[in-house]
Write a protein that holds these residues in place. Structure first.
Motif, PDB file in Angstrom:
ATOM      1  N   ARG A 181       0.857  -1.253   0.017  1.00 57.76           N
ATOM      2  CA  ARG A 181      -0.085   0.022  -0.017  1.00 57.76           C
ATOM      3  C   ARG A 181       0.889   1.199  -0.203  1.00 57.76           C
ATOM      4  O   ARG A 181       1.210   1.743   1.003  1.00 57.76           O
ATOM      5  N   ILE A 182       1.272   1.438  -1.066  1.00 56.06           N
ATOM      6  CA  ILE A 182       2.367   2.635  -1.373  1.00 56.06           C
ATOM      7  C   ILE A 182       1.631   3.797  -2.049  1.00 56.06           C
ATOM      8  O   ILE A 182       0.986   3.910  -3.124  1.00 56.06           O
ATOM      9  N   GLY A 183       1.941   4.854  -1.297  1.00 56.36           N
ATOM     10  CA  GLY A 183       1.227   6.288  -1.564  1.00 56.36           C
ATOM     11  C   GLY A 183       2.244   7.241  -2.345  1.00 56.36           C
ATOM     12  O   GLY A 183       3.602   6.869  -2.230  1.00 56.36           O
ATOM     13  N   LEU A 184       2.051   8.119  -2.988  1.00 59.16           N
ATOM     14  CA  LEU A 184       2.981   9.167  -3.710  1.00 59.16           C
ATOM     15  C   LEU A 184       2.308  10.444  -3.357  1.00 59.16           C
ATOM     16  O   LEU A 184       1.200  10.810  -3.607  1.00 59.16           O
ATOM     17  N   ILE A 185       3.328  11.397  -2.926  1.00 59.92           N
ATOM     18  CA  ILE A 185       2.902  12.913  -2.830  1.00 59.92           C
ATOM     19  C   ILE A 185       4.053  13.852  -3.684  1.00 59.92           C
ATOM     20  O   ILE A 185       5.175  13.664  -3.494  1.00 59.92           O
ATOM     21  N   THR A 186       3.543  14.347  -4.371  1.00 60.03           N
ATOM     22  CA  THR A 186       4.307  15.240  -5.147  1.00 60.03           C
ATOM     23  C   THR A 186       4.025  16.853  -5.357  1.00 60.03           C
ATOM     24  O   THR A 186       2.721  17.098  -5.199  1.00 60.03           O
ATOM     25  N   ILE A 193       5.109  20.015 -15.336  1.00 57.15           N
ATOM     26  CA  ILE A 193       6.644  20.134 -15.021  1.00 57.15           C
ATOM     27  C   ILE A 193       7.306  18.929 -15.327  1.00 57.15           C
ATOM     28  O   ILE A 193       6.774  17.850 -14.718  1.00 57.15           O
ATOM     29  N   THR A 194       8.495  18.743 -16.125  1.00 59.30           N
ATOM     30  CA  THR A 194       8.798  17.374 -16.560  1.00 59.30           C
ATOM     31  C   THR A 194       9.154  16.246 -15.338  1.00 59.30           C
ATOM     32  O   THR A 194       8.559  15.058 -15.418  1.00 59.30           O
ATOM     33  N   PRO A 195      10.067  16.701 -14.297  1.00 59.73           N
ATOM     34  CA  PRO A 195      10.380  15.804 -13.326  1.00 59.73           C
ATOM     35  C   PRO A 195       9.245  15.233 -12.502  1.00 59.73           C
ATOM     36  O   PRO A 195       8.882  14.151 -12.225  1.00 59.73           O
ATOM     37  N   TYR A 218      -4.362   7.086  -3.204  1.00 64.15           N
ATOM     38  CA  TYR A 218      -2.875   7.136  -2.619  1.00 64.15           C
ATOM     39  C   TYR A 218      -1.919   8.088  -3.305  1.00 64.15           C
ATOM     40  O   TYR A 218      -0.790   8.248  -3.005  1.00 64.15           O
ATOM     41  N   ILE A 219      -2.613   8.956  -4.311  1.00 61.74           N
ATOM     42  CA  ILE A 219      -1.723   9.854  -5.281  1.00 61.74           C
ATOM     43  C   ILE A 219      -2.111  11.121  -4.833  1.00 61.74           C
ATOM     44  O   ILE A 219      -3.321  11.288  -5.005  1.00 61.74           O
ATOM     45  N   SER A 220      -1.297  12.101  -4.520  1.00 59.92           N
ATOM     46  CA  SER A 220      -1.470  13.427  -4.443  1.00 59.92           C
ATOM     47  C   SER A 220      -0.588  14.132  -5.051  1.00 59.92           C
ATOM     48  O   SER A 220       0.379  14.303  -4.963  1.00 59.92           O
ATOM     49  N   SER A 221      -0.984  15.309  -5.841  1.00 60.50           N
ATOM     50  CA  SER A 221      -0.221  16.494  -6.146  1.00 60.50           C
ATOM     51  C   SER A 221      -0.620  17.588  -5.830  1.00 60.50           C
ATOM     52  O   SER A 221      -1.506  18.459  -6.207  1.00 60.50           O
ATOM     53  N   VAL A 222       0.094  18.404  -4.829  1.00 65.81           N
ATOM     54  CA  VAL A 222      -0.239  19.570  -4.112  1.00 65.81           C
ATOM     55  C   VAL A 222       0.824  20.346  -3.931  1.00 65.81           C
ATOM     56  O   VAL A 222       2.023  19.916  -4.249  1.00 65.81           O
ATOM     57  N   ALA A 223       0.592  21.901  -3.797  1.00 63.06           N
ATOM     58  CA  ALA A 223       1.681  22.797  -3.168  1.00 63.06           C
ATOM     59  C   ALA A 223       2.325  22.354  -1.718  1.00 63.06           C
ATOM     60  O   ALA A 223       1.611  21.512  -0.950  1.00 63.06           O
ATOM     61  N   GLY A 247       7.995  13.098  -3.442  1.00 59.86           N
ATOM     62  CA  GLY A 247       8.466  13.478  -5.042  1.00 59.86           C
ATOM     63  C   GLY A 247       9.580  14.416  -4.898  1.00 59.86           C
ATOM     64  O   GLY A 247      10.139  14.339  -5.895  1.00 59.86           O
ATOM     65  N   ASN A 248       9.759  15.043  -4.005  1.00 59.05           N
ATOM     66  CA  ASN A 248      11.067  15.994  -3.922  1.00 59.05           C
ATOM     67  C   ASN A 248      11.380  16.451  -2.484  1.00 59.05           C
ATOM     68  O   ASN A 248      10.717  15.929  -1.627  1.00 59.05           O
TER      69      ASN A 248
END
Length: 334
Positions: A181-186, A193-195, A218-223, A247-248
């Motif tokens: 159960r793996i999430g990603l936040i970027t 933006i490429t990367p 499980y995926i979130s793309s936020v400031a 993600g960074n």
């Protein structure tokens, strides 16, 4: 107070003005050591300061490049800028670093300002939203190199990480440690933006490779300032992720703040891997597993590529992109 001129230096050193000029331009081929020493002493005794503007006009070069980073707070931006400065300093070039804050308006303003100051070339972490300006620089044969990102259909060479591989290394390690159960936040992918896009794609491909169904919750793309809210939502589900890929470096810092505030245990309650090898990762408790970018090598190549364009006046090169391999730094957070 009388302004000291090149003629004053010549008189003091008992040489011609042309000899002083050759010394200032480091043309020593036919100049003896004693003559160089006399000119050096005369310059120091008189306090002579060369007229940089006049020299730039004469040589048609300011021996200066501009670097426009997306966000100076990123560890990547700081380390890459340092590497660029090192290379330029060795080659006798100065560096001006500007922070665009991922804002196309600021980026445009800095490009126009630096060109007005007649810098010899630019290294840009492009926002992607000034396409006409990028193309105009190419049409004018102005030396430009992109770093960290590329812009579709704009034939500017880009220095980038193998971002999909970076995510894949992280997911492989999570799975090896029995996490599924793996999430990603970027940070936001709205501006393509490429990367960020490539790291998301690498995450999705790696899940598929391991037979793990993708869960959009499980995926979130936020400031960055919204990361903790995103974590609340993600970890508040009936079946929350037990591992998170940051993600960074800015996302990683927000996750670690959240973990501390909620008194969560790493990796028992939440396993974490961050892309970008931040300085504190090796001494944080527990130490943080990261995917490192070869930042100094990437900065070095971008500077060398730009200086080569400037010196050889070779602007168009059919856009070869240069990709660098990431490295998994295994520590205790998984």
């Amino acid at each position: 107070m009388k302004k000291i001129t090149i003629a004053d230096v010549a008189n003091q050193a008992t040489v011609s003005k042309s000899t002083v000029s050759q010394y200032l331009n480091e043309r020593y081929d036919y100049m003896g050591e004693e003559t160089k020493a006399r000119i050096k002493k005369a310059i120091e005794d008189l306090g002579y300061q060369p007229n940089i503007v006049a020299r730039s006009l004469k040589q048609k070069s300011t021996k200066t490049i501009g670097v426009i980073v997306a966000n100076i707070l990123h560890t990547f931006s700081t380390e890459v800028s340092r590497s660029i400065e090192d290379v330029c300093n060795e080659e006798g070039f100065h560096t001006i670093v500007c922070n665009a804050d991922d804002d196309p308006v600021k980026e445009k303003r800095y490009i126009e300002m630096l060109r007005a100051k007649q810098v010899d070339g630019l290294i840009i972490f492009p926002t992607g939203n000034n396409r006409e300006l990028y193309q105009r620089m190419l049409d004018e044969k102005y030396p430009v190199v992109f770093l960290d990102r590329s812009v579709p259909d704009i034939p500017v060479s880009s220095i980038m990480l193998e971002n999909e591989v970076a995510s894949e290394l992280a997911i492989d390690h999570f799975v090896e440690k029995n996490h599924r159960r793996i999430g990603l936040i970027t940070t936001s992918i709205i501006d393509s933006i490429t990367p960020r896009l490539e790291r998301l794609k690498g995450y999705q491909n790696a899940l598929k490779k391991h037979g793990i169904a993708e869960n959009e919750n499980y995926i979130s793309s936020v400031a960055p300032q919204e990361v903790q809210t995103a974590l609340d939502q993600m970890l508040g589900q009936n079946q929350p992720p037990d591992a998170i890929l940051a993600g960074n470096d800015l996302v990683l810092m927000e996750i670690l703040k959240y973990v501390k505030q909620k008194d969560l245990r790493i990796p028992e309650d939440l396993a974490i891997i961050g892309i970008d090898d931040v300085s504190f990762a090796s001494f944080y408790t527990p130490t943080i597993t990261t995917v490192a970018q070869p930042t100094f090598k990437m900065g070095k190549m971008s500077a060398e590529l730009l200086l080569n364009k400037i010196k050889q006046n070779k602007i168009r090169d059919d856009r070869p992109d240069y990709r660098f391999k990431p490295t998994l730094m295994i520590r205790e957070s998984v």
